[in-house]
Enzyme design. Structure first.
Site, PDB file in Angstrom:
ATOM      1  N   HIS A   1      -2.932   8.138   5.990  1.00  0.00           N
ATOM      2  CA  HIS A   1      -3.101   6.789   5.436  1.00  0.00           C
ATOM      3  C   HIS A   1      -4.494   6.275   5.804  1.00  0.00           C
ATOM      4  O   HIS A   1      -5.217   5.783   4.933  1.00  0.00           O
ATOM      5  CB  HIS A   1      -2.012   5.871   5.975  1.00  0.00           C
ATOM      6  CG  HIS A   1      -2.010   4.507   5.369  1.00  0.00           C
ATOM      7  ND1 HIS A   1      -1.924   4.284   4.016  1.00  0.00           N
ATOM      8  CD2 HIS A   1      -2.094   3.267   5.942  1.00  0.00           C
ATOM      9  CE1 HIS A   1      -1.938   2.979   3.765  1.00  0.00           C
ATOM     10  NE2 HIS A   1      -2.048   2.347   4.924  1.00  0.00           N
TER      11      HIS A   1
ATOM     12  N   LYS B   1      -9.620   7.735   1.839  1.00  0.00           N
ATOM     13  CA  LYS B   1     -10.137   6.371   1.734  1.00  0.00           C
ATOM     14  C   LYS B   1     -11.559   6.237   2.259  1.00  0.00           C
ATOM     15  O   LYS B   1     -12.233   5.243   1.969  1.00  0.00           O
ATOM     16  CB  LYS B   1      -9.211   5.406   2.470  1.00  0.00           C
ATOM     17  CG  LYS B   1      -7.816   5.270   1.854  1.00  0.00           C
ATOM     18  CD  LYS B   1      -6.955   4.301   2.637  1.00  0.00           C
ATOM     19  CE  LYS B   1      -5.550   4.188   2.071  1.00  0.00           C
ATOM     20  NZ  LYS B   1      -4.742   5.404   2.342  1.00  0.00           N
TER      21      LYS B   1
ATOM     22  N   PHE C   1       1.814  -3.302   3.947  1.00  0.00           N
ATOM     23  CA  PHE C   1       2.099  -4.593   4.555  1.00  0.00           C
ATOM     24  C   PHE C   1       3.598  -4.885   4.435  1.00  0.00           C
ATOM     25  O   PHE C   1       4.200  -4.634   3.395  1.00  0.00           O
ATOM     26  CB  PHE C   1       1.327  -5.704   3.846  1.00  0.00           C
ATOM     27  CG  PHE C   1      -0.114  -5.844   4.279  1.00  0.00           C
ATOM     28  CD1 PHE C   1      -0.724  -4.918   5.092  1.00  0.00           C
ATOM     29  CD2 PHE C   1      -0.868  -6.931   3.852  1.00  0.00           C
ATOM     30  CE1 PHE C   1      -2.052  -5.053   5.480  1.00  0.00           C
ATOM     31  CE2 PHE C   1      -2.192  -7.081   4.231  1.00  0.00           C
ATOM     32  CZ  PHE C   1      -2.788  -6.147   5.053  1.00  0.00           C
TER      33      PHE C   1
ATOM     34  N   CYS D   1       0.804  -1.226   0.000  1.00  0.00           N
ATOM     35  CA  CYS D   1       0.000   0.000   0.000  1.00  0.00           C
ATOM     36  C   CYS D   1       0.836   1.275   0.000  1.00  0.00           C
ATOM     37  O   CYS D   1       0.291   2.370  -0.111  1.00  0.00           O
ATOM     38  CB  CYS D   1      -0.927  -0.003   1.206  1.00  0.00           C
ATOM     39  SG  CYS D   1      -1.760  -1.592   1.459  1.00  0.00           S
TER      40      CYS D   1
ATOM     41  N   GLU E   1      -1.038   5.486  13.538  1.00  0.00           N
ATOM     42  CA  GLU E   1      -0.669   6.651  12.742  1.00  0.00           C
ATOM     43  C   GLU E   1      -0.926   7.945  13.504  1.00  0.00           C
ATOM     44  O   GLU E   1      -0.070   8.840  13.554  1.00  0.00           O
ATOM     45  CB  GLU E   1      -1.434   6.656  11.423  1.00  0.00           C
ATOM     46  CG  GLU E   1      -1.080   7.843  10.525  1.00  0.00           C
ATOM     47  CD  GLU E   1      -1.848   7.870   9.212  1.00  0.00           C
ATOM     48  OE1 GLU E   1      -1.452   8.639   8.313  1.00  0.00           O
ATOM     49  OE2 GLU E   1      -2.854   7.126   9.091  1.00  0.00           O
TER      50      GLU E   1
ATOM     51  N   HIS F   1      -9.625   1.702  -0.105  1.00  0.00           N
ATOM     52  CA  HIS F   1      -8.169   1.563  -0.096  1.00  0.00           C
ATOM     53  C   HIS F   1      -7.725   0.958  -1.426  1.00  0.00           C
ATOM     54  O   HIS F   1      -7.986  -0.212  -1.699  1.00  0.00           O
ATOM     55  CB  HIS F   1      -7.753   0.666   1.066  1.00  0.00           C
ATOM     56  CG  HIS F   1      -6.281   0.645   1.323  1.00  0.00           C
ATOM     57  ND1 HIS F   1      -5.354   1.283   0.508  1.00  0.00           N
ATOM     58  CD2 HIS F   1      -5.552   0.058   2.315  1.00  0.00           C
ATOM     59  CE1 HIS F   1      -4.149   1.086   0.989  1.00  0.00           C
ATOM     60  NE2 HIS F   1      -4.229   0.352   2.081  1.00  0.00           N
TER      61      HIS F   1
END
Length: 481
Positions: free
Chosen positions: A372, A403, A467, A232, A383, A408
């Protein structure tokens, strides 16, 4: 010139090898005294003193002044759940529209998740010929259209490109998963049909570098060309690397971003299996809810976001319209877990610190964060806690989550969110974050809930985390000569 059938391609690629400094702890960086004057040298993490509170008397660190090394954005292109026009995309975000709906591309009745940010009515007409269009994976179709539209936005159409040195123009468009439809169909055919029935495009159209390769074949761009795949965080990693190609003098212009097309059985099934997706099937448009107490996972989206980056010197030489400036960027690794961020925020905080060092920006200059914010239980708070730990005083900062409206988009997320960030800079309007009812009490930063907000952006950062622990932060600002 529309995209035509492919041929063999051999590319020599060179990727930046940079040394990321080791930190015994970030806390010491955050508690030093305020900077009161510019250092005569470009600041480093060892000597840059980060202020803990906003102060009008604090002088910014030294920014890049060499026009060969200043990176400007001169074009933007995308394919999204809201269409393929940048202005329409941002207008829909400003209106607070949700692009999340029930999936009708395949039968989802046996799946635990039946919704996503599915693109409908996509057209590649004028960009890809019919034969190639039928063969290509959606990821590469989105990539080519978004990149072509970005080139057009930068006044780099076919006729202009013919007169330019194409060895000085590179392509760096990444994908987290590559040609997933082609891969999935190829595996199914290998299992159920004779080997002779497997398409010869199975491997070429599955591998992640093919978006960059196909665009280069189409346009003749012969500069640095490869892909990056960091889940991502992919698009932001591509921005980071593309900017450094320009800074090092290896290219004048880079076509860069991310692309992804994961809304198919293997994509929904795979992310469902690792319990990453929201299962709010009764109300899909409420499913992507960053920072809400009852968030239960992210919503899968798709698309492509591409920027045209070039040196200020080159942009001025060709009379390009400059949209914004990329001041800096950074990448770091969590070195912690295959999916989760560190709870202490060290990886993210370090990445923010390094990005601002690269940009020559002091923390108090940053007043907008495109987060994010995937709507996962652990990730959202990790975050936010990292942001609060680094900036200390967040009273002047606005933070939103793109998002919440488009889902996403994995490897394309950073590309689409960079465009949203730049549009915030150029329009003076921040898009809202949807579904902000019942926020987690630890979220004390203004998330621009429900309704757009007027805001003059001084410096913006856009965060992407992938990830495997891949962190990335890019820093944008209004262009000032």
């Amino acid at each position: 010139m529309a995209f035509t059938s492919t041929s063999n391609l051999a590319l020599g690629c060179r990727e930046r090898s940079s040394s990321l400094g080791q930190f015994s702890g970030l806390e010491s960086l955050l508690t030093r005294s305020k900077m009161t004057s510019c250092s005569p040298e470009r600041p480093t993490l060892k000597n840059l003193k980060y202020a803990t509170t906003a102060s009008p008397g604090v002088t910014a660190p030294k920014r890049e002044t060499d026009p060969k090394k200043r990176i400007v954005v001169t074009g933007m292109g995308l394919v999204s759940v809201f269409g393929s026009d940048v202005d329409e995309f941002y207008n829909m975000l400003l209106e607070g529209r949700s692009g999340i709906s029930y999936i009708d591309r395949f039968d989802t009745s046996s799946f635990s998740v039946r919704f996503g940010g599915q693109i409908r009515n996509f057209s590649s007409k004028g960009y890809i010929d019919g034969k190639s269009n039928r063969r290509l994976d959606d990821s590469w179709r989105y990539c080519i259209v978004a990149a072509r539209r970005a080139l057009e936005d930068a006044q780099l159409g076919d006729q202009v490109l013919k007169s330019m040195n194409k060895s000085r123009i590179g392509v760096l468009i990444g994908s987290g998963l590559g040609g997933l439809t082609v891969f999935s169909d190829g595996v199914e055919n290998l299992i159920s049909k004779p080997i002779k029935k497997v398409t010869p495009f199975f491997i070429p159209y599955s591998i992640t570098n093919m978006g960059s390769a196909l665009l280069a074949i189409d346009t003749g761009l012969m500069g640095p060309n490869y892909s990056i795949s960091t889940a991502c965080a992919t698009a932001n990693y591509c921005f980071y690397a593309a900017a450094n190609h320009i800074r090092r003098g290896e290219a004048d212009i880079m076509v860069t971003g991310g692309t992804e097309a994961p809304i198919l059985p293997i994509g929904i099934g795979g992310f469902s299996a690792c319990r990453a997706l929201s299962q709010r099937n009764d109300d899909p448009q409420k499913a992507s809810r960053p920072w809400a107490r009852d968030r239960d996972g992210f919503v899968l989206g798709e698309g492509s976001g591409v920027l045209i980056m070039e040196s200020l010197e080159n942009a001025r030489k060709r009379g390009a319209t400059i949209i914004a400036e990329l001041l800096g960027s950074a990448v770091t690794c969590e070195a912690h877990h295959i999916t989760d961020l560190r709870s202490d925020g060290l990886g993210v905080s370090t990445c923010i610190a390094k990005s601002l060092e690269d940009a020559g920006v002091s923390p108090e200059e940053v007043n907008y964060i495109n987060a994010h914010a995937t709507s996962t239980l652990a990730g959202d708070l990790a975050e936010v806690n990292a942001i609060k730990k680094f900036f200390k005083d967040t009273s002047e900062i606005k933070m939103n989550g793109t998002k919440s409206m488009i889902g996403h988009c994995l490897g394309a997320a950073g590309g689409l969110e960079a465009i949203a960030t730049i549009k915030a800079i150029t329009t003076g309007w921040l898009h809202p974050t949807l579904n902000q009812e019942n926020l987690d009490p630890e979220v004390t930063i203004d998330t621009v809930p429900h309704v757009k907000k007027r805001h003059e952006v001084h410096v913006a950062i856009s965060n992407s985390f992938g990830f495997g622990g891949h962190n990335s932060v890019v820093v944008f600002a209004p262009f000032k000569p």
